[in-house]
Design a protein around this motif. Structure first.
Motif, short mmCIF file in Angstrom:
data_model
loop_
_atom_site.label_atom_id
_atom_site.label_comp_id
_atom_site.label_asym_id
_atom_site.label_seq_id
_atom_site.Cartn_x
_atom_site.Cartn_y
_atom_site.Cartn_z
N THR A 1 0.84 -1.20 0.00
CA THR A 1 0.00 0.00 0.00
C THR A 1 0.87 1.25 0.00
O THR A 1 0.54 2.26 -0.64
N LEU B 1 -3.21 1.41 8.04
CA LEU B 1 -2.47 0.15 8.12
C LEU B 1 -1.28 0.27 9.07
O LEU B 1 -0.96 -0.66 9.81
N CYS C 1 -11.54 1.61 1.30
CA CYS C 1 -11.42 0.82 0.06
C CYS C 1 -12.66 0.98 -0.79
O CYS C 1 -12.59 1.14 -2.01
N ILE D 1 -5.76 -5.35 0.34
CA ILE D 1 -6.37 -5.06 1.65
C ILE D 1 -7.66 -5.85 1.82
O ILE D 1 -7.85 -6.59 2.80
#
Ligand code: NAD
Ligand code: SF4
Length: 434
Positions: free
Chosen positions: A339, A364, A384, A403
């Motif tokens: 990411t 994260l 997301c 994710i």
């Protein structure tokens, strides 16, 4: 149900890789090199397009769009310039097939370029190479020079009356320039950012002219398709995913590298060829086609690695970059690392991706440090949800795949980070390494 592939075959794309100085014209010609070009020039351009369409060859850059169909979109006899652009800006994490292909067999690509340019009636072709790989750039320049000297390029190719020039262009190292329209902007001298599609490049591409953009492996496959015919190609792979391809195995495998096999082979078969997951360990998760394709797990070992099979398993074949991770890997740390890459490479043009990837990283990092809570998982999925389908190009969507898929299969591991106050895989506090 996707049918099983025919057995692993004699290398085709990689057939010259063991030859002495495999990159030279001499070595390539010793293994049928440029015979496909002779065969193509004996046909009309339309016949070449029809043959490639009939072969079922699909784009090897990730999306799997039918190559012959793409060529067929180019308006014919319109009296305007057409361009062929080879996307050699390989940079999806884990993807490492085009670079060895160009290093070991650059003439295979050059021959494919000449055939494709002839088919779409383009007299100028560009190979856009990732800027960091200077060795590939040099190798391509040398191969192109050899091809000019041998009469395969330039005016009146092999006395056919056809003119084809190749320009090898080095990019400046931005992941987004692998997106085909950003690549065109970059080639035109602008900052590389995606353009709105449609119009697709086939209608308005380089300098607004009809342009075919194909991946290195797709174009490198064209000479053998023309030489051996559509039925030969279709005899490999599966009904809807024809032919052979390069699978790149990396990570926790005994013998990482490129494995050429028919489409539809399974990871289990590829692991058998590559010595398996490293000794004493077991498969935990893997990517079928780079990090922007949803993760799969050990339960997917027998999924046919073709477009349909991987799609049915809830992921995408993508670039066939199989990154293999064993049970010692913290999935959250791995996803965070990917990411961070997407956030860094976001071109900033659209808000969902530019802002969203930044906040994905923040969330994260917090979770990975063991400072998260249940509501952070919900926020992560909400982020997301606000990126997927709302981004201007595939980069934003791709950033959400690791994710959402890791949360689907390894939610417990995310939870374990905040219930144990840190990474359970950390060697100091670890239960895994105990
Ligand atoms: P896409 O499906 O939008 O398009 C695929 C190709 O088909 C493009 O060339 C496009 O111009 C053409 N096309 C699609 N519809 C068309 C139409 N109606 N008319 C004319 N042409 C049409 O996919 P994309 O966004 O170009 O690429 C996404 C893929 O790229 C992902 O699957 C990912 O795996 C891959 N990818 C690869 C790398 C790499 O390093 N090789 C890096 C990032 C992403
Ligand atoms: Fe740029 Fe990301 Fe938007 Fe694509 S999705 S245009 S990379 S900001």
């Amino acid at each position: 149900m996707t049918e099983q592939p025919t057995a692993p075959l004699t290398p085709v794309l990689s057939r010259t890789w063991d030859s002495d100085r495999s990159w030279s014209l001499e070595a390539y010609k010793a293994k049928d090199g440029y015979r496909g070009l002779h065969a193509a020039l004996a046909m009309s351009p339309d016949e070449v397009i029809a043959l490639v369409k009939d072969s079922g060859l699909r784009g090897r850059g990730g999306a799997g769009f039918p190559t012959g169909m793409k060529w067929g979109f180019i308006p014919q006899n319109d009296g305007k310039p057409h361009y062929l652009v080879v996307n050699a800006d390989e940079s999806e994490p884990g993807t490492c097939k085009d670079i060895p292909l160009m290093m070991a067999a650059p003439h295979q690509l050059v021959e494919g370029v000449i055939i494709a340019a002839y088919a779409i009636r383009a007299s100028t072709a560009f190979i856009y190479v990732r800027g960091e790989v200077v060795h590939v750039y040099r190798r391509l320049l040398a191969a192109v020079r050899e091809a000019y000297d041998a009469g395969y390029l330039g005016r009146n190719v092999l006395g056919s009356g056809v003119d084809v020039d190749i320009v090898v262009h080095a990019g400046a190292g931005a992941y987004i320039c692998g997106e085909e329209t950003a690549l065109l902007d970059s080639l035109e001298g602008y900052r590389g950012q995606p353009r709105l599609r449609p119009p697709f490049p086939a209608i308005a591409g380089l300098y607004s002219a009809p342009t075919v953009i194909n991946n290195v492996e797709s174009i490198s496959t064209v000479p053998v398709v023309v030489l051996n015919g559509a039925d030969w190609f279709k005899s490999m792979g599966t009904e809807k995913s024809a032919g052979m391809t390069l699978y790149s195995l990396s990570g926790h495998v005994e013998r990482p590298g490129q494995y050429e096999a028919p489409l539809g082979v399974t990871l289990r078969q590829l692991l058998e060829m590559s010595g398996g997951v490293r000794a004493g360990h077991e498969l935990k998760f893997w990517t079928p086609g780079g990090s922007s394709t949803p993760l799969l797990t050990a339960e997917h070992l027998d999924v046919p690695l073709d477009y349909e099979g991987v799609g049915a398993a809830g992921s995408m074949l993508g670039t066939k970059a199989l990154q293999v991770f064993d049970e010692t890997t913290c999935v959250l740390r791995c996803v965070l690392r990917w990411t961070e890459f997407y956030a860094h490479e976001s071109c900033g043009k659209c808000t969902p991706c530019r802002e969203g990837t930044y906040w994905l990283v923040q969330s994260l990092r917090k979770l990975e440090a063991g400072e998260g809570a249940e509501e952070d998982l919900a926020r992560l999925l909400d982020l997301c949800d606000n990126i997927l389908g709302r981004s201007f190009c595939a980069l934003g969507d791709g950033a959400t795949s690791p994710i959402t898929s890791s949360l689907k299969y390894f939610r417990d591991e995310y939870v374990a980070h905040f219930t144990s106050g840190g990474c359970p895989f950390d060697p100091v506090a670890s239960t895994v390494f105990a």
